[in-house]
Design a protein around this motif. Structure first.
Motif, PDB file in Angstrom:
ATOM      1  N   PRO A   1       0.797  -1.336  -0.219  1.00  0.00           N
ATOM      2  CA  PRO A   1      -0.149  -0.034  -0.075  1.00  0.00           C
ATOM      3  C   PRO A   1       0.687   1.258  -0.092  1.00  0.00           C
ATOM      4  O   PRO A   1       2.029   1.467   0.624  1.00  0.00           O
ATOM      5  N   VAL A   2       0.551   2.261  -0.695  1.00  0.00           N
ATOM      6  CA  VAL A   2       1.047   3.458  -0.717  1.00  0.00           C
ATOM      7  C   VAL A   2       0.998   4.172   0.625  1.00  0.00           C
ATOM      8  O   VAL A   2       0.012   3.854   1.405  1.00  0.00           O
ATOM      9  N   MET A   3       2.067   4.680   1.218  1.00  0.00           N
ATOM     10  CA  MET A   3       1.985   5.287   2.596  1.00  0.00           C
ATOM     11  C   MET A   3       2.521   6.738   2.500  1.00  0.00           C
ATOM     12  O   MET A   3       3.310   6.957   1.430  1.00  0.00           O
ATOM     13  N   GLY A   4       2.468   7.374   3.662  1.00  0.00           N
ATOM     14  CA  GLY A   4       2.894   8.657   3.804  1.00  0.00           C
ATOM     15  C   GLY A   4       2.119   9.821   2.943  1.00  0.00           C
ATOM     16  O   GLY A   4       2.851  10.722   2.453  1.00  0.00           O
ATOM     17  N   VAL A   5       0.867   9.471   2.951  1.00  0.00           N
ATOM     18  CA  VAL A   5      -0.051  10.314   2.096  1.00  0.00           C
ATOM     19  C   VAL A   5      -0.954  11.303   2.945  1.00  0.00           C
ATOM     20  O   VAL A   5      -1.427  10.673   4.053  1.00  0.00           O
ATOM     21  N   SER A   6      -1.147  12.548   2.600  1.00  0.00           N
ATOM     22  CA  SER A   6      -1.672  13.256   3.297  1.00  0.00           C
ATOM     23  C   SER A   6      -3.343  13.097   3.045  1.00  0.00           C
ATOM     24  O   SER A   6      -3.586  12.460   1.942  1.00  0.00           O
TER      25      SER A   6
ATOM     26  N   ILE B   1       0.099   5.487   7.054  1.00  0.00           N
ATOM     27  CA  ILE B   1      -1.004   6.016   6.732  1.00  0.00           C
ATOM     28  C   ILE B   1      -1.309   5.823   5.221  1.00  0.00           C
ATOM     29  O   ILE B   1      -0.517   6.329   4.549  1.00  0.00           O
ATOM     30  N   GLY B   2      -2.228   5.159   4.764  1.00  0.00           N
ATOM     31  CA  GLY B   2      -2.587   4.934   3.337  1.00  0.00           C
ATOM     32  C   GLY B   2      -4.065   5.253   3.351  1.00  0.00           C
ATOM     33  O   GLY B   2      -4.728   5.962   4.178  1.00  0.00           O
ATOM     34  N   PHE B   3      -4.694   4.676   2.024  1.00  0.00           N
ATOM     35  CA  PHE B   3      -6.399   4.974   1.999  1.00  0.00           C
ATOM     36  C   PHE B   3      -6.826   3.870   0.934  1.00  0.00           C
ATOM     37  O   PHE B   3      -6.110   3.130   0.244  1.00  0.00           O
ATOM     38  N   ARG B   4      -8.008   3.867   0.920  1.00  0.00           N
ATOM     39  CA  ARG B   4      -8.737   3.164  -0.218  1.00  0.00           C
ATOM     40  C   ARG B   4      -9.921   3.981  -0.651  1.00  0.00           C
ATOM     41  O   ARG B   4     -10.108   5.103  -0.083  1.00  0.00           O
TER      42      ARG B   4
END
Length: 990
Positions: A805-810, A979-982
Motif C-alpha cells: 500500500p502507498v504510505m505517507g500520503v496526506s 497511513i494509506g487509504f482506499r
C-alpha cells in the motif's frame, strides 16, 4: 674542493650568527614575520639555527656542485635535475635536510656527502617506481587485457577513511560472550569481533590528510583488501615524488619534519631472514644489528628492494642505519598478521616496540595488521594510536570507479562509472536489506568488479555470473611473480581452478553447519579439508591464509570466507555441480533463511553451467509436496531465482506467477507471515496476475476469477451495527454508544491503494492539476505551499514494492487520487457498459462511474460496514481475536508494510482485504462524537479539523486493529509511513 666547501659553509653559519647577535633576536624575528609568540622555547631557537645552517649548507653544496668539472648527471630528467646538473629546489632542500640527519649519529660516516646524495637519489627513484604503480589485479587470464595493465597509483588512489579506536578489554569480551554467545564454542572470539564492530561505529573519524600528524606511532587495522598496503605504497610514492619533483604532498607532515625517507617493510619476509640467520650465520650475523628486527630491516632494504646499488654492502648498511638512528624515516611495517603464529606475533610486537622506543626512536612508525593479527599479546602499548580502516562509502566507491574508468575507458567514463556503481549498489542493497554487511565495500573488491568489467567488456548483471568472475579474479590475482615471498605461500594450491573446486567443498561443508559454520577453528578446518588435501599442502594453505588471506581469511583465530556471500556462492556452485544428487539434501533447507542465498545461486550458476539441470531444479522447487509453508517457500524461491536472471523467459515468469498467486491467496495455505510477505514481493516482481497495468494497475483477477469492476466490491444497502458495546472492555469511550445505521449501497476497493496504482497518478501529472485537489481553497493551497510531487518517503526501500500500500500520503493527496481515478474510470465506463457479461451490481458500478465525483474516500460509516458487515463483529473475519495468520500488525513482527491481499484468512464478510493492519486508512469523516449522523456536517470537505483513520497498521496493537477503533489525524503536512487509504464509489448520500 670538498674541504673548501666545508670551510665556506662553516664561515657563513658563523657570519649569520654574528648578524643575529648584532641586530638582536627580536628585530630579526619581526623581520621574518614570526612575531614574539613563535619564540617561546629553546627548541624554537635551535630550530631556527638548524634551518639557517641547512640553508647555508645547501647553498654552498649547490655552488660547489656547479663548480665541479664532472660529467653531466645521468639521473637528470627523472630527479628534477637538468641535464647540465641543475638541481630542483625540492631535491636541494630534501638532500640538505636528510644529509644533516645522516650526520647526526655519533661517529664519522664512511660515506662521503656525494655518495650519500647519489644513494639517496637512487633510493627515491626506486621507491617512486616500486610503490607508485597500481595494478588492476587478475587480468592475466582475460583475453582482452593483453599485457598486465599498470597505472600510476596516484591516478587511481581513493583516500580511505580511518577511525580512532581503543580495543576492548578482556573483561568486556568475557561479559559479552556470556550474555550473547553462551553456548557457542567460539563465544569469546565472536564477542571480541562484535565489540570491535560496535566500536568501529563510534570512534572519531580521521582524514588521510591529517593521519601523520596524530603521533609518531600508528597501528592501522583493517580486513583483507581494505587498502592498508596500498595506503603505505601511496605514502611512500608521494614522499618520493615530492622529494624528486617538488610535487605537493597530499597529506600533512608532523611539525618539525621537513623531509622523510619512506621505508616499506613487509613483515612476511622476516621468517626468511631468521632462517638465513640460523642457516648461514657467516653471511648474516656479521652485519649491522644482525638477528634483530633492525637487522632484518637493513637486510630487506638492501637485498630485497634493490633500492640502491653499491659495491660495498657495508655502505648500504650505513646509509639506512644512520638515517634511522638520526630519525629521518617513515618506517612502515606491513602485515603484523603475516607473522603466522600468535606467539610469533607477540614476539614481533615486542621487537617492534623496542625498535621504535630504543633502537630507532626518532622516526615515525606505522604498523599494519588485520584484526586477527592484532589481539591479546600482539596489541601495542598506548604509544601506538590504533586507526581502523573504514568501509568505503558510496561516494568513495564511485570515486575509485571513476579514477579507473578515466584510465581504462577514457571516451566512455560516465557510462562505465554508472554501470559499475549501479551493479555494486544493487548487490550491496540486497545484503543491507538482509541486515548483512555490504559485499563490495573495500578497494580490493571494488577493483575486482572493475577488473571484471575490463576483462569481459559487459559487466555481468546476474549475481551468480558476477561472483563466478570475481572468484576467478581473486584466485588469479594470487600469482604475482615479482613477489617471491608471497609466491612461496600460494604456489602450494596448484592451478587456480583446482583451488576453486576444493574451496567450494569447504564452503559447502561449512554452510551445512548453519550459522555456527560461518567461522571454524583450525581443528575443524583441518577435519574438513583433510579429505581434499594432503597434510603438507593443508599446512601450507593454513599458513597462506594466516599470512595473506584471499577468499578465506582468519579473524580472531577463526577461519571464514572474506564475505558470507563467497561461502554461499561456492557452496551453491558445488551443489549445482552435483546435479540431481543435491536435491535430496536441499529439501530440508527450503524454509531455512540461512540457505536462501545459496539456493538462489544454484539456479543462477546452473543456467550458465548446465541449463537442463537449471530447469529441472526450478521444476523441483515449484512442485514440492508437503505442508503449505513448504509449497509456498519452494514457489517463492523458484520465482526469486528466475528474477536473478538478467533476461528471464517471459513464459516461465507467467507460469510461476500464476502458481505463486494461487498458493498465496489460498486460505488453506498455512505459512508464516514473513514468508507470505516475501512471496508477495516476489510475486509483484514477477508480474502479479491480480493487477493489470493497462487499467492503472487496478485488480483484474481475484482468486483466478475476473474482476469486471477493477477490484471495487459491492456493499449492499441495509442496516449495520456501528460502534462498540458499553461493556466491551477493549473499547474506548469514543466508540460508544453503539447504534444501528442504515446505509445505501456503495462500492469499495478490495485493497488499499498500492504503490503501483498511485504511480499512475504521479506519472500523469496528478500533482499539477488543480481540478483534482479538493477542496481547492485548502487542498490545492496545501499542495502549492508544500510543493509536493509525490508522497513522503516515496520509493522507500522497505515499503516501495509495487503491490504494497502507498504510505505517507496526506488526506489531500488521498482525495486528489480519488478524483483523478474517477475521471479515468469515467472514460472507461462506456467500454465496460458495452459488455454483455456484467451482473446487475457490476453494471450499476459502471453506470455510477460515469460521474467522476462519485469517487472519494469512504466515510467512517462506509469503512466500518465494509470491514465488519451487519453483525457487529470485532474483527473482519468474525473472530474475537487476531493472530499473525489474519493480518500485518505489531505481533506479526514484519515491522513494515506488506503486499496487499496476502492474508486471505483476514477477509471481511464481503471479501474486502487488509481492513485490519498494514496501513491506517483515511476516511472522509471529521472526528466527532457518536452517534454517527451523515447530515451533521462530519463529511463536509470544507470543514476544518482532524479526520478519522481506521484499521490500524503494521505497528498497531491488537486493540487498534479492531473494526470499531477510531484513530484520527489532521490532514496537513503528514510525514508518516503507516497511513494509506482506499477508494469508494457512492451510489447515494452516505
Amino acid at each position: 674542493m670538498k674541504n673548501k666547501s666545508a670551510y665556506l659553509r662553516t664561515t657563513l653559519v658563523l657570519a649569520l650568527l654574528a648578524i643575529v647577535t648584532w641586530l638582536g633576536w627580536r628585530p630579526l624575528m619581526n623581520f621574518l614575520g614570526a612575531r614574539g609568540e613563535l619564540i617561546q622555547s629553546a627548541d624554537a631557537f635551535l630550530s631556527i639555527l638548524w634551518a639557517i645552517g641547512s640553508l647555508a649548507s645547501g647553498v654552498f653544496w649547490f655552488l660547489s656542485r656547479r663548480s665541479e668539472k664532472s660529467a653531466p648527471n645521468t639521473h637528470a630528467n627523472n630527479a628534477g635535475i637538468a641535464s647540465g646538473g641543475t638541481v630542483s629546489h625540492s631535491w636541494l632542500n630534501t638532500g640538505v635536510v636528510l644529509y644533516q640527519i645522516f650526520q647526526t649519529p655519533p661517529g664519522k660516516p664512511r660515506m662521503s656527502e656525494d655518495d650519500f646524495r647519489r644513494l639517496l637519489y637512487d633510493y627515491f627513484v626506486w621507491a617512486q617506481k616500486a610503490f607508485g604503480q597500481a595494478r588492476l589485479y587478475g587480468l592475466e587470464g582475460w583475453g582482452r587485457s593483453g599485457e598486465r595493465k599498470k597505472r600510476n597509483l596516484a591516478d587511481v588512489f581513493v583516500p580511505i577513511t580511518l577511525q580512532r579506536l581503543s580495543p576492548p578489554a578482556r573483561s568486556e569480551v568475557e561479559k559479552l560472550a556470556q550474555e550473547k554467545f553462551k553456548d557457542d564454542p567460539f563465544a569469546e572470539q565472536k564477542a571480541f569481533l562484535r565489540l570491535i564492530e560496535r566500536r568501529q561505529t563510534e570512534g572519531e573519524q580521521i582524514a588521510l590528510k591529517e593521519m601523520l600528524t596524530l603521533g609518531d606511532r600508528l597501528a592501522i587495522i583493517g580486513g583483507a583488501g581494505s587498502g592498508k598496503s596500498t595506503l603505505l605504497a601511496f605514502l611512500a610514492s608521494s614522499l618520493a615524488d615530492h622529494a624528486l619533483h617538488q610535487t605537493a604532498l597530499p597529506f600533512d607532515l608532523p611539525s618539525q619534519r621537513r623531509a622523510l625517507v619512506p621505508l616499506v617493510i613487509p613483515l612476511r619476509y622476516r621468517r626468511e631472514y631468521m632462517r638465513l640467520c640460523h642457516e648461514s650465520p657467516d653471511q648474516v650475523l656479521t652485519k649491522v644489528r644482525s638477528g634483530t628486527l633492525a637487522g632484518f630491516i637493513l637486510w630487506y632494504l638492501k637485498k630485497r628492494s634493490q633500492a640502491i646499488q653499491t659495491a660495498d654492502e657495508d655502505l648500504a648498511d650505513e646509509f639506512f642505519d644512520r638515517l634511522l638512528v638520526g630519525g629521518g624515516c617513515l618506517v612502515m611495517l606491513d602485515g603484523l598478521d603475516e607473522v603466522v603464529s600468535q606467539e610469533e606475533r607477540g614476539q614481533a610486537r615486542q621487537e617492534i616496540e623496542r625498535l621504535a622506543n630504543e633502537i630507532y626512536p626518532r622516526n615515525l612508525f606505522i604498523v599494519t595488521a588485520r584484526e586477527s593479527g592484532y589481539k591479546e599479546n600482539a596489541i601495542f602499548s598506548e604509544d601506538f594510536i590504533r586507526l581502523d580502516v573504514c568501509k568505503l562509502k558510496d561516494d568513495q566507491i564511485e570515486y575509485l570507479a571513476r579514477r579507473w574508468c578515466e584510465q581504462l575507458f577514457p571516451t566512455q567514463v560516465e557510462a562505465q562509472v554508472a554501470d559499475i556503481t549501479s551493479v555494486i549498489r544493487t548487490i550491496n542493497e540486497r545484503y543491507e536489506r538482509q541486515n548483512q554487511p555490504p559485499l563490495i565495500s573495500t578497494p580490493l573488491l571494488t577493483t575486482m568488479v572493475i577488473g571484471v568489467k575490463w576483462g569481459e567488456a559487459e559487466l555481468p548483471r546476474e549475481r551468480a555470473r558476477l561472483y563466478e568472475a570475481v572468484v576467478r579474479v581473486i584466485l588469479q590475482a594470487q600469482y604475482l611473480e615479482e613477489d617471491t615471498a608471497r609466491q612461496e605461500l600460494i604456489n602450494w594450491g596448484g592451478p587456480w581452478e583446482e583451488q576453486r573446486e576444493w574451496l567450494a567443498y569447504l564452503a559447502l561443508e561449512m554452510h551445512r553447519n548453519g550459522e555456527n559454520g560461518a567461522a571454524v577453528d583450525e581443528a575443524r578446518l583441518r577435519e574438513i579439508l583433510s579429505v581434499q588435501l594432503p597434510k603438507e599442502r593443508l599446512d601450507q594453505f593454513i599458513k597462506a591464509v594466516r599470512s595473506r588471506g584471499g577468499l578465506l581469511e582468519e579473524r580472531a583465530e577463526l577461519f571464514q570466507f572474506a564475505h558470507l556471500t563467497f561461502q554461499e556462492f561456492l557452496a551453491a556452485r558445488r551443489l549445482a555441480k552435483d546435479r540431481e544428487l543435491s536435491l535430496g539434501l536441499l529439501r530440508d533447507y527450503v524454509l531455512d533463511s540461512w540457505w536462501r542465498e545459496a539456493l538462489l545461486l544454484i539456479y543462477g550458476f546452473a543456467k550458465q553451467d548446465y541449463a537442463p539441470f537449471a530447469q529441472k531444479y526450478l521444476d523441483w522447487l515449484s512442485n514440492l509436496r508437503g505442508e503449505g509453508a513448504l509449497q509456498l517457500g519452494g514457489l517463492e524461491l523458484a520465482g526469486a531465482a528466475v528474477l536473478e536472471i538478467e533476461r528471464p523467459d517471459p513464459a516461465i515468469r507467467r507460469k510461476l506467477a500464476g502458481k505463486l498467486e494461487a498458493a498465496l491467496t489460498d486460505p488453506a495455505c498455512n505459512a508464516p507471515a514473513a514468508l507470505r510477505a516475501r512471496a508477495g514481493d516476489t510475486l509483484a516482481a514477477l508480474g502479479d496476475p491480480r493487477f493489470d497495468e493497462k487499467t492503472f494497475s487496478l485488480p483484474a483477477f481475484y482468486r483466478t476469477r475476473p474482476e469486471p469492476t477493477l477490484g471495487f466490491v459491492y456493499i449492499p444497502a441495509g442496516p449495520f451495527r456501528m460502534g462498540s458495546a458499553e461493556n466491551d472492555k477493549q473499547a474506548d469511550n469514543d466508540e460508544k454508544p453503539p447504534h444501528t445505521l442504515e446505509l445505501p449501497a456503495f462500492y469499495i476497493s478490495r485493497y488499499p491503494v498500492t504503490n503501483a496504482q498511485f504511480a499512475h497518478f504521479i506519472a500523469e501529472h496528478g500533482y499539477d492539476e488543480r481540478r483534482y485537489w479538493t477542496p481547492p481553497e485548502s487542498g490545492w493551497d496545501w499542495q502549492q505551499r508544500n510543493n509536493r510531487s509525490q508522497p513522503y518517503d516515496w520509493g522507500d526501500a522497505r515499503g516501495g514494492a509495487l503491490t504494497r500500500p502507498v504510505m505517507g500520503v496526506s488526506w489531500y493527496e488521498a482525495l486528489a487520487y480519488c478524483r483523478w481515478l474517477g475521471e479515468k474510470l469515467a472514460s472507461l465506463s462506456s467500454q465496460y457498459l458495452a459488455r454483455d457479461d456484467l451482473s446487475p451490481e457490476q453494471r450499476a458500478f459502471w453506470l455510477a462511474a460515469q460521474r467522476p465525483e462519485s469517487f472519494s474516500l469512504p466515510s467512517e460509516a462506509q469503512w466500518e460496514k465494509a470491514a465488519r458487515g451487519a453483525d457487529g463483529r470485532i474483527y473482519p473475519w468474525g473472530s474475537n481475536r487476531i493472530t499473525p495468520e489474519h493480518a500485518n500488525y505489531s505481533e506479526t513482527q514484519l515491522e513494515q508494510t506488506s503486499p496487499v491481499g496476502i492474508f486471505p484468512k483476514g477477509a471481511s464478510p464481503y471479501d474486502v482485504l487488509d481492513m485490519s493492519g498494514n496501513v491506517w486508512e483515511w476516511t472522509l469523516s471529521l472526528y466527532q462524537p457518536y452517534p454517527y449522523h451523515a447530515e451533521d456536517g462530519r463529511n463536509d470537505l470544507q470543514a476544518d479539523g482532524a479526520r478519522v483513520m481506521r484499521g490500524g497498521s503494521w505497528n498497531a496493537h491488537p486493540q487498534d486493529a479492531r473494526c470499531a477503533y477510531r484513530g484520527r489525524y489532521y490532514p496537513l503536512n503528514l510525514f508518516l509511513n503507516y497511513i494509506g487509504f482506499r477508494v469508494v464509489l457512492s451510489l447515494a448520500e452516505y
